[in-house]
Enzyme design. Structure first.
Site, PDB file in Angstrom:
ATOM      1  N   THR A  44       0.819  -1.207   0.000  1.00 27.81           N
ATOM      2  CA  THR A  44       0.000   0.000   0.000  1.00 27.81           C
ATOM      3  C   THR A  44       0.855   1.261   0.000  1.00 27.81           C
ATOM      4  O   THR A  44       0.417   2.318  -0.445  1.00 27.81           O
ATOM      5  CB  THR A  44      -0.948  -0.008   1.209  1.00 27.81           C
ATOM      6  OG1 THR A  44      -1.611  -1.282   1.269  1.00 27.81           O
ATOM      7  CG2 THR A  44      -2.000   1.077   1.127  1.00 27.81           C
ATOM      8  N   TYR A 132       5.295 -12.497   4.755  1.00 32.17           N
ATOM      9  CA  TYR A 132       4.159 -11.904   4.036  1.00 32.17           C
ATOM     10  C   TYR A 132       3.851 -12.743   2.805  1.00 32.17           C
ATOM     11  O   TYR A 132       4.657 -12.819   1.879  1.00 32.17           O
ATOM     12  CB  TYR A 132       4.521 -10.465   3.664  1.00 32.17           C
ATOM     13  CG  TYR A 132       3.497  -9.680   2.872  1.00 32.17           C
ATOM     14  CD1 TYR A 132       2.169 -10.085   2.741  1.00 32.17           C
ATOM     15  CD2 TYR A 132       3.871  -8.484   2.272  1.00 32.17           C
ATOM     16  CE1 TYR A 132       1.253  -9.337   2.022  1.00 32.17           C
ATOM     17  CE2 TYR A 132       2.960  -7.721   1.549  1.00 32.17           C
ATOM     18  CZ  TYR A 132       1.664  -8.149   1.424  1.00 32.17           C
ATOM     19  OH  TYR A 132       0.767  -7.405   0.706  1.00 32.17           O
ATOM     20  N   LYS A 161       1.682 -12.717   7.743  1.00 26.22           N
ATOM     21  CA  LYS A 161       0.599 -11.930   7.146  1.00 26.22           C
ATOM     22  C   LYS A 161       0.063 -12.747   5.986  1.00 26.22           C
ATOM     23  O   LYS A 161       0.740 -12.928   4.981  1.00 26.22           O
ATOM     24  CB  LYS A 161       1.089 -10.566   6.660  1.00 26.22           C
ATOM     25  CG  LYS A 161      -0.008  -9.766   5.950  1.00 26.22           C
ATOM     26  CD  LYS A 161       0.521  -8.479   5.315  1.00 26.22           C
ATOM     27  CE  LYS A 161      -0.591  -7.785   4.535  1.00 26.22           C
ATOM     28  NZ  LYS A 161      -0.108  -6.555   3.837  1.00 26.22           N
ATOM     29  N   ILE A 205      -3.395  -6.657   9.088  1.00 29.12           N
ATOM     30  CA  ILE A 205      -2.612  -5.601   8.446  1.00 29.12           C
ATOM     31  C   ILE A 205      -3.514  -5.059   7.351  1.00 29.12           C
ATOM     32  O   ILE A 205      -3.757  -5.713   6.345  1.00 29.12           O
ATOM     33  CB  ILE A 205      -1.263  -6.119   7.944  1.00 29.12           C
ATOM     34  CG1 ILE A 205      -0.412  -6.545   9.153  1.00 29.12           C
ATOM     35  CG2 ILE A 205      -0.542  -5.045   7.125  1.00 29.12           C
ATOM     36  CD1 ILE A 205       0.962  -7.090   8.803  1.00 29.12           C
TER      37      ILE A 205
END
Length: 293
Positions: A44, A132, A161, A205
């Site tokens: 992001t 992740y 994540k 998250i």
């Protein structure tokens, strides 16, 4: 490692440069609404488009604003080991509390390659690491069994994540990885966060928490306190927002939303471009529909 809601913060730009004034305003909005962690330089945050010098500025500002109120987790993954280590050292130097390390994209390693990659990283930093998994972006899916092996052998690999939307994989994560002591499982998708949290996950998250930090924190706290119906109500109140933040490539829609709210300019770095006119209309209607504006 934190638990609760970590905001995958956007990186504001103004005429091609970092917009630190808007960034600080957005950081304060997060901290004032009780967010548990700031995730700097993730997907992001347009991390691949940010220079090392700019990374230093963003990390330091996040640390300055957060103080002791929220952890600052820095995205420091890349598609090769040497660049990843360079990003890690940059994060360490500037005060990161932890690292978010995406699976190495483009190279498409085997599960054994992923194990060796994270093991090497673990041996070259003392910071806590979040693995992740986002196969829609990387082209590789790290399996729960591989994460289990990594975390078992690497003392500072402390969390996953999970941005694979498969409920089968999410359930395997929860069944297998909860056997590990002090290991956290975070949802990487706002639209399935409620389900993961209600099944024993440790946090989110979140992209949506750029816009609705307090509501995301409330949803987590309700679940933690066993008030599932209240959490469910929040989830479905903002479900359309969760979905519409991905009608174009992230972070295009969330930057559109934040610009409508007056936080930032609607500016991205190529190859990303601002939201289309039709998307802007949808985002505006969505924000109005859930009472954000």
């Amino acid at each position: 490692m934190f638990e609760g809601i970590g905001t995958a913060i956007v990186t504001p730009f103004k005429e091609g440069k970092l917009d630190i004034e808007s960034y600080e305003k957005l950081l304060n909005f997060q901290i004032n609404n009780q967010i548990n962690a700031i995730i700097v330089l993730g997907t992001t945050g347009e991390a691949p488009n940010i220079s090392l010098d700019e990374r230093e500025i963003l990390i330091k500002k996040a640390k300055e604003v957060s103080g002791n109120k929220a952890k600052v987790i820095v995205g420091a993954g890349s598609n090769g080991i040497n660049h990843t280590i360079e990003l890690i050292k940059n994060a360490e130097k500037n005060g990161a509390d932890g690292l978010l390390i995406v699976t190495p994209y483009y190279n498409k390693p085997t599960q054994n390659g992923l194990y060796e990659y994270y093991k090497y990283i673990s041996e070259h930093t003392d910071l806590e690491i979040i693995v992740y998994n986002v196969p829609s972006r990387t082209g590789i899916n790290i399996l729960p069994e591989t994460v289990y092996k990594i975390a078992s052998d690497c003392k500072n690999v402390k969390a996953l994540k999970e941005a694979n939307s498969s409920f089968e994989q999410i359930n395997k994560d929860l069944l297998l990885l909860k056997e590990l002591k002090d290991f956290k499982i975070f949802s990487g998708n706002d639209d399935t966060a409620f389900q993961l949290l209600a099944s024993g996950g440790d946090g989110v998250i979140s992209v949506a928490s750029n816009i609705i930090p307090l509501q995301m924190v409330q949803m987590f706290n309700f679940i933690k306190n066993g008030e599932i119906e209240k959490a469910r109500n929040i989830h479905f109140s903002y479900y359309k927002l969760f979905k519409n933040l991905f009608i174009e490539t992230n972070p295009i829609p969330v930057k559109a939303a934040l610009s409508i709210m007056g936080f930032i300019n609607n500016e991205l770095r190529l190859p990303l471009v601002p939201a289309s006119e039709s998307t802007m209309k949808i985002i505006t209607e969505t924000l109005k529909g859930c009472g954000v504006i």
